[in-house]
Structure formats: C-alpha cells, structure tokens
Design an enzyme around this catalytic site. Structure first.
Site, mmCIF file in Angstrom:
data_model
loop_
_atom_site.group_PDB
_atom_site.id
_atom_site.type_symbol
_atom_site.label_atom_id
_atom_site.label_comp_id
_atom_site.label_asym_id
_atom_site.label_seq_id
_atom_site.Cartn_x
_atom_site.Cartn_y
_atom_site.Cartn_z
ATOM 1 C CG HIS A 161 50.511 48.819 45.955
ATOM 2 N ND1 HIS A 161 51.443 47.828 46.175
ATOM 3 C CD2 HIS A 161 49.389 48.203 45.519
ATOM 4 C CE1 HIS A 161 50.900 46.653 45.891
ATOM 5 N NE2 HIS A 161 49.654 46.852 45.490
ATOM 6 C CB CYS A 185 50.065 40.808 45.391
ATOM 7 S SG CYS A 185 48.804 40.593 44.177
ATOM 8 C CB CYS A 220 31.903 49.552 43.046
ATOM 9 S SG CYS A 220 31.284 50.767 44.211
ATOM 10 C CD1 TRP A 238 38.664 38.317 44.359
ATOM 11 C CD2 TRP A 238 39.947 38.902 42.624
ATOM 12 N NE1 TRP A 238 39.888 38.723 44.848
ATOM 13 C CE2 TRP A 238 40.688 39.082 43.821
ATOM 14 C CE3 TRP A 238 40.555 39.208 41.394
ATOM 15 C CZ2 TRP A 238 42.004 39.558 43.819
ATOM 16 C CZ3 TRP A 238 41.864 39.683 41.397
ATOM 17 C CH2 TRP A 238 42.572 39.853 42.599
ATOM 18 C CD GLU A 286 47.598 41.187 32.511
ATOM 19 O OE1 GLU A 286 46.640 41.605 33.182
ATOM 20 O OE2 GLU A 286 48.528 40.515 33.000
ATOM 21 C CG LEU A 325 28.370 57.558 49.032
ATOM 22 C CD1 LEU A 325 27.852 58.910 49.508
ATOM 23 C CD2 LEU A 325 28.369 56.561 50.186
ATOM 24 C CE LYS A 326 33.093 54.786 40.751
ATOM 25 N NZ LYS A 326 34.364 54.310 41.296
ATOM 26 N NE ARG A 355 28.805 51.915 39.627
ATOM 27 C CZ ARG A 355 29.666 52.093 38.633
ATOM 28 N NH1 ARG A 355 30.957 52.034 38.876
ATOM 29 N NH2 ARG A 355 29.252 52.313 37.407
HETATM 30 N N1 GLN Z 1 48.913 39.841 35.782
HETATM 31 C C1 GLN Z 1 48.159 40.736 36.602
HETATM 32 C C2 GLN Z 1 48.587 42.167 36.328
HETATM 33 O O1 GLN Z 1 49.725 42.385 36.105
HETATM 34 C C3 GLN Z 1 48.300 40.448 38.081
HETATM 35 C C4 GLN Z 1 47.456 41.360 38.927
HETATM 36 C C5 GLN Z 1 47.441 41.057 40.410
HETATM 37 O O2 GLN Z 1 48.340 40.502 40.950
HETATM 38 N N2 GLN Z 1 46.421 41.461 41.104
HETATM 39 O O3 GLN Z 1 47.810 43.085 36.348
HETATM 40 ZN ZN ZN Z 2 49.914 41.355 42.266
#
Ligand code: GLN
Ligand code: ZN
Length: 755
Positions: free
Chosen positions: A695, A644, A517, A562, A485, A22-23, A20
């Site tokens: 975002h 999402c 990445c 993923w 989390e 280049l990153k 990585r």
């Molecule tokens: N529960 C996850 C979070 O809040 C959901 C993430 C997502 O939607 N990509 O981070």
């Molecule tokens: Zn989401």
C-alpha cells in the site's frame, strides 16, 4: 413532544453526485487544476439540487450535513476538534481536512476501515491523551442555513458520541469511550446552537448500538441520551440506529426523553420494537425501505409491518433503513436494462419515492396508492416466476457438486504429492496476482469501450502485457509465476460479467471511500458459467515459461461481498451457486495442465455479522462455499488462497478451515503476529505472510525482508513457508514493483542459504 412529527424521510443520501461530479471536482482540486472557490461552488450546487429533489419527491423532513468532501467520520472528528495533531499546522481548513484523509508528503493519513459490514470505508479518528475536544460547528451550520434559505424542512444529522468514540482508535493507551463524559457537553452546546439556527429536529446517528463493540450499549445509551434529552434549549432529538436490531439499547433509548427513534426494519424485527411500551410517547421512524440493497420494495409487506407498529408509538414515519449512500443514485441513467429487470429494482431516487408512497398509504389509506401497489405486486410476481431467476439445471448441478463432498485428501498427503509434482525450492517466491495496471492497459480498455479497437486487438494488447509480466518474473527469478491480470477491470466484475445471473450497471456507482467509487454488479438469478472464463489466459501465460503459472480466481464469498445480492434466497445458497461456477473453472484449469490455482477471498472478514452470536453460522457457510469451490480438483493440484486486511481476529479459525494448501496473507503491517495466531489455532498448511506493504510506494530493503522472513521462520517451519508481497501489485508503478521484487528474491536466496 416538542418537534412536529414528520411522516416521510430518509436517513441520509449519496453525496458524490448523480454523475460522480464531486469525485471529479475534488480530484481536480487536489491536482491543482481548480481552486477552492470552484470546488465549494460545485459542492453547493450538488447539495442544493439534492435537497430540492428530495423535497419535490415529497419528503417532509430532509437530512442535511450528510454531504461530505470525503467522509462523515472525518467530518465528525473535525466537528469535535479531534483531527490528529500532525495536521494542526496546516492553515487552510479544507487542506487540513484532506491531509488527515490522504496524508501529504510529510504526514501520514488516518487509517481507513470498513463502515460496519458495508463496503464503505471511513477514516478512523485517533484519540490520545492530548486530544482536547472543542466544537467547530461551521460546516453543519452552513449546510443548515443553506437548506433553510431554500425553505427545506431540514434536519441536521451528526454521528453520535457513542458511535464516534467506539469507532475511533485510542493512541498511547487511551480508551476513547472513556472520554464520553467530555463529549456530552459539546453535543449539548451543539444542540442549542442548532436550535438557535432554526433546526426543529436533529438526527443523531448511533449505529454502534446495534453491535457488540461495547459490553453495555444500553448503559451508554442511557447515560448519553438521558443527559442530552434533559436539556431544554434544544431541537427535538431523533436517535437513528441502522444495520441491525438495537437489542437492550432499544428499551434504554425509549426510556429517555428523546422525541424519536429510527429503527432498521429490514435487518431488525418489528415485533421487538412493538413490544417496547415506552415508545408510545415517541415518533417512530420505521426503516422499511432497504437502504443497502437495490431491490424494489414489497410495498404490501412494508404496509403490513407498519401496521403492526401503529399502536406502539405516538406516530410512525416511513424511512429508508439507513442512508442511501450505499446504493446508486437512480435508475434513470441505466439505458441498457430491459424493462423487466428495471421493474425489479429501486436505486436511491426510487427508494425515496417508495418511502413517500408508503407514507401516503399510512395517511390516506391503501386506496390512495392502489396503482402503485398493483404495479409493485405485478413486478414482484414477474420476478418470482422469471426463468432467469430459477434455473432447475443450475440447481441440479449445484446439488450434484455438493453431493460429491467438499473435503479433499489429508493435507500432509496433498503436500507430499504436490511437492513431487512441482519440485519447488524451499520457501518459494511468488506474487499475489496483479501487476501494475499501466497506462497502456487503461488506454486499451478505454479504446475498447469507445469502440476504437475491437476485442481481438484488445486481447492482443493484453497478451503482450502478459508476455512482459512473465518475462519480468523470469528475469527476477520468482518461482511461481502469475499472468498479471491485465485483462481484468476488477476482480469481481470480471467474473460477474461472464456469469449468467449477474448484470453490470452502466452508472451504478457507489462511494467506497473519499473519491473512490465502485460499481457493484447485481446478482439477480441463478448463477451459471457459460464457458471457461480464465483458461485461455493462463494457458497462454504457461506457454511462455517452464515455471509454474498460477490460475487466478476470485472466491465465492468475495464475489458476493462486492455485489448487490439476491434477497429472495439465503446468502449461503447464492454462495454455493457461485462456488460451483468457480469449481467448474478449477476443474477446467486442471484439465488444461495448470498445477496451482489461487482462489482469492480478501472479503472473508467483511461479511462477518455485527453480532458475535451470528458469526459462527456465517463462517460455516462461507468456509463451506470456499471448500465447495476448491475441492473438485485432485490432491496433486495445489490450491492457494489470499486474504488481506490484517485484523483477522474472529475469522482466524475459519482461515484454517478453508483448508487451502497455501494461504498468502497480509502480515507486513502486523509484523508477522498473524503467524502466531495461525499456530495457536492449529493451522498446519503452508503460509505466505506478506513480507512488505504494497500500500506504500516505498521499496523495501533486502535486510528488512530477510528480517521478516527470519521472524516468520520462528513461527513456521521452512517446508511450509512461502515468500510474497502483501497483496496484488496493480496500484504500484512498474519501477517500484521491479525494485521491490528484486529485493524480495534476493532475500529469499539469503534465507534459503541459511537453512
Ligand atoms: N489476485 C488479486 C490481485 O492480486 C487479489 C486482490 C486482493 O487481494 N484484493 O490483485
Ligand atoms: Zn490482498
């Protein structure tokens, strides 16, 4: 044919560097720690090393211009003079390019979206009436010259005009593909310029031809390649397709005077290719080595495929099915893999070696590569019979869960039971799961990895984070809390690390977008949950508060999307195994007293097949896997899901079929339109449309959130409405989150008072 046929190639390769590099170089340039000369020098070093290694491996035609400082679609926009006007007055070329990619304080970046059905994201060029296309071939010519100076048999690669326009976004009523006739002369000029600069071949990528993005891809192919091939002053043209079958576009392309065609024989069928008579005058570039997944090639099977094609083209070259951008660089840097597992895999470097082996067999016969074929057959046999791959106990357990059924009680009845149990206010306020990944969290994770602290100390620090997130949510007045989390590095990897059947690589990085990445886990065997994965965390969080805390899980489709997945059974079988592991977890959470469990499926849309005819079957198994994962609990347990990426389009019906009690859904950027769409398909469960866009660093004002909620109430009765942000909060700062959520709760109070 004008170009000399070649025999072994790849359609493109990763550019981020084996480690990585280049990153890091690009990020330090952004941070102002290095200058452009240093950045460009490092990029050139990486490119030269990559070219030399492809040459040394034995390829006789090597793609160039597949390097990128950020993204190949953005490179194409720059090549065609189609960067957005808002970056035009940035003088420096590279800074202008980065501004289009990431925005600056003053200008917004281009949108980003998934590249076909991969987990790579490209920047979406904007085409408006004011876009005046003009050719800027500096980058491609420089990279060609660089390769020529190293004596590399270089084949410049560009994205074709059809794919470029079909993937672009029209602004102010412009339909980009209607501008196709303007691009054809530019590509003609580009071709003659490349010829003059010494290119014998050029590769023009048209993956959009394998999709339903346009009603008549064959017509477009005839128009563009009929015209480009008619030019005389040009290199030999290879049109590259990948990610699926060309369908009608295959005979259309074959009927033009292009010299070569690349087809994806991992996703597409060799028989369809062999049936096209007009291919007989062309070089067929046969993509038999999977560029999208990490499994070792079945060399004998590939040779059999190649054999069926030999008579149908003037000559056949062996290739990867697409660029190896989508797989990690090489197995060399994986030191923790046991030899058995290693022998099942092929990353980018190993795939190039497979291409060369197959090309050698085509040229010199099977015996010339006898050892490689034997070795391959042994490892495939070992993989088939390995007890880690097939576990009868897992299969029995999955069959039993499926037999229990995947349908819960009637939704309205569930809602009544849950309302009684939970006693929440109308329009309850909640969040999606993650809270800011603070520097303290990242430091603790790094210290754990470096063995500076032990697991106990790490978990103690994470519990402190949970406690502070719970205290914050109580203070803010949210109704349904989350634990935040902090203990999860990533919502998929966290589960993959705890499940049998997956393993995590050390250095298996793949570019997701720009300098970002990801390191997808590898699903190689039957999936078994060894122990409860999340219960102690949720239990601890719940012990700190009287308000309900949601259990947080990732759904089976997203875990699959993923990861690198098994290629020895249908995706739906793998989905069901993961679903049962998640189902077992929901039951343990329920037994621990958890009343609300969220199973996130943000990638539901991502795995949608490219051809509409394949979509219904996918959605059926994807929905069933989700329902399998969520139907093991009692009706009184409330199941949430989160989705999402606002363009739900083809999956909107599936959202309803998931039958979650509450669906939180990204809606802030689409202004609640998604609620009307949900109504239109008869969705009757509860919904939490995201009321602000996480975002962006902007803190939404109370008035805006109130307005969003009122708009939502036009579409959904208050009894079925929740209030929440768009997505998880882990990328935001603590200050932004606190201020935004305070406004969100205030807005909820205002709207409740109006009811
Ligand atoms: N529960 C996850 C979070 O809040 C959901 C993430 C997502 O939607 N990509 O981070
Ligand atoms: Zn989401």
């Amino acid at each position: 044919m004008t170009g000399t046929p070649f025999t072994a190639t790849t359609l493109g390769s990763a550019r981020i560097g084996p480690n990585r590099q280049l990153k890091r170089a690009v990020e330090s340039y952004w941070a102002g720690r290095t200058d452009q000369t240093q950045l460009r020098a490092l990029a050139a070093d990486l490119r030269r090393a990559a070219l030399r290694s492809l040459r040394a491996a034995g390829l006789d035609s090597i793609p160039v211009n597949t390097f990128s400082f950020y993204d190949q679609m953005l490179d194409t926009a720059a090549l065609l003079g189609a960067l957005p006007p808002r970056v035009a007055d940035i003088d420096d070329e590279l800074d202008r390019y980065f501004a289009a990619a990431r925005g600056t304080g003053k200008v917004a970046p281009l949108e980003m979206t998934k590249w076909f059905d991969t987990n790579y994201h490209y920047l979406v060029p904007e085409i408006s009436a004011s876009t005046t296309f003009a050719l800027h071939p500096g980058k491609i010519l420089d990279e060609l010259a660089e390769a020529v100076s190293l004596d590399i048999p270089a084949r410049p690669v560009v994205i074709g005009p059809i794919t470029f326009l079909l993937l672009s976004k029209g602004i102010d009523g412009t339909t980009p593909v209607e501008r196709l006739h303007e691009l054809i002369p530019l590509y003609r000029t580009l071709l003659s310029t490349l010829r003059e600069a010494g290119a014998e071949w050029v590769q023009i990528d048209e993956p959009a031809l394998v999709t339903d993005l346009h009603a008549d891809p064959a017509g477009l192919a005839t128009q563009v390649y009929g015209d480009l091939a008619a030019g005389t002053d040009r290199p030999a043209i290879l049109v590259a397709s990948y990610f699926g079958d060309l369908g009608d576009a295959l005979p259309a392309l074959a009927a033009t005077d292009i010299e070569a065609l690349a087809v994806d024989l991992v996703r597409g069928s060799a028989d369809a290719v062999a049936a096209v008579p007009t291919l007989r005058s062309k070089l067929l570039v046969a993509g038999v080595v999977d560029g999208r997944n990490i499994w070792r090639n079945d060399l004998s099977a590939s040779l059999a495929t190649l054999a069926t094609l030999l008579g149908s083209a003037a000559s056949v070259a062996v290739s990867t099915s697409c660029s190896t951008l989508h797989v990690p660089h090489g197995l060399g840097s994986e030191s923790r893999l046991d030899d058995t597992l290693r022998s099942w895999l092929a990353f980018g470097e190993e795939k190039v070696a497979e291409v060369v082996t197959l090309a050698t067999a085509l040229r010199d016969g099977r015996d010339a590569v006898g050892d490689a074929l034997d070795d391959c057959a042994r490892s495939l046999a070992a993989r088939r019979s390995d007890p880690r791959v097939h576990d009868d106990a897992v299969r029995r357990h999955v069959a039993a869960a499926v037999a229990e059924g995947i349908t819960r009680g009637p939704a309205a009845q569930r809602r009544a039971t849950q309302d009684d149990r939970l006693g929440l206010p109308v329009v309850p306020a909640t969040t999606i799961g993650s809270y800011p990944q603070t520097s303290a969290i990242r430091r603790a994770r790094a210290a754990l990895r470096a063995d500076e602290i032990g697991v106990d100390e790490y978990e103690r620090q994470m519990r402190d984070e949970v406690a502070s997130v719970i205290a914050l949510q109580e203070d803010l007045g949210l109704d349904v809390l989350v634990h935040g989390e902090p203990e999860r590095n990533d919502m998929v990897q966290y589960f993959a690390e705890q499940l049998d059947g997956f393993f995590a690589t050390e250095n298996g990085w793949v570019q997701s977008y720009g300098t970002r990445c990801v390191r997808p886990p590898i699903l190689y065997g039957d999936v078994r949950r060894r122990y409860p994965m999340t219960v102690t965390w949720i239990d601890y969080a719940q012990s700190l508060t009287d308000r309900p805390v949601k259990g947080m899980l990732t759904g089976p489709v997203t875990i699959l999307a993923w990861s690198f997945v098994r290629d020895d059974q249908p995706l739906s079988d793998s989905a069901n195994q993961i679903a049962v592991a998640i189902r077992d977890e929901t039951v343990d959470l329920e037994d621990a007293g958890v009343g609300i469990i969220q199973v996130d499926e943000p990638a539901l849309r991502e795995l949608l097949p490219l051809r509409s005819e394949d979509q219904a079957a996918y959605l059926r198994w994807a929905v069933d896997a989700f329902r399998l994962s969520t139907s093991g609990v009692a009706d009184a347990t409330q199941i949430h899901t989160h989705l999402c990426y606002s363009e739900f389009g083809a999956v909107i019906g599936a959202i309803s079929d998931l039958d979650a009690d509450v669906t939180s859904i990204e809606a802030a950027r689409s202004h609640m339109e998604v609620l009307d769409d949900l109504n239109a398909i008869g969705y009757a469960n509860s919904v939490g449309p995201g009321v602000y866009d996480i975002h962006s660093p902007r803190v939404p004002e109370v008035g805006e959130i109130v307005a969003s909620l009122r708009a939502a109430l036009d579409a959904v009765p208050a009894q079925r409405l929740w209030i929440n942000p768009d997505c998880g909060l882990k990328t935001r700062s603590a200050e932004e989150v606190e201020a935004s959520l305070r406004n969100l709760v205030t807005a909820a109070h205002i709207v409740r008072a109006e009811l």
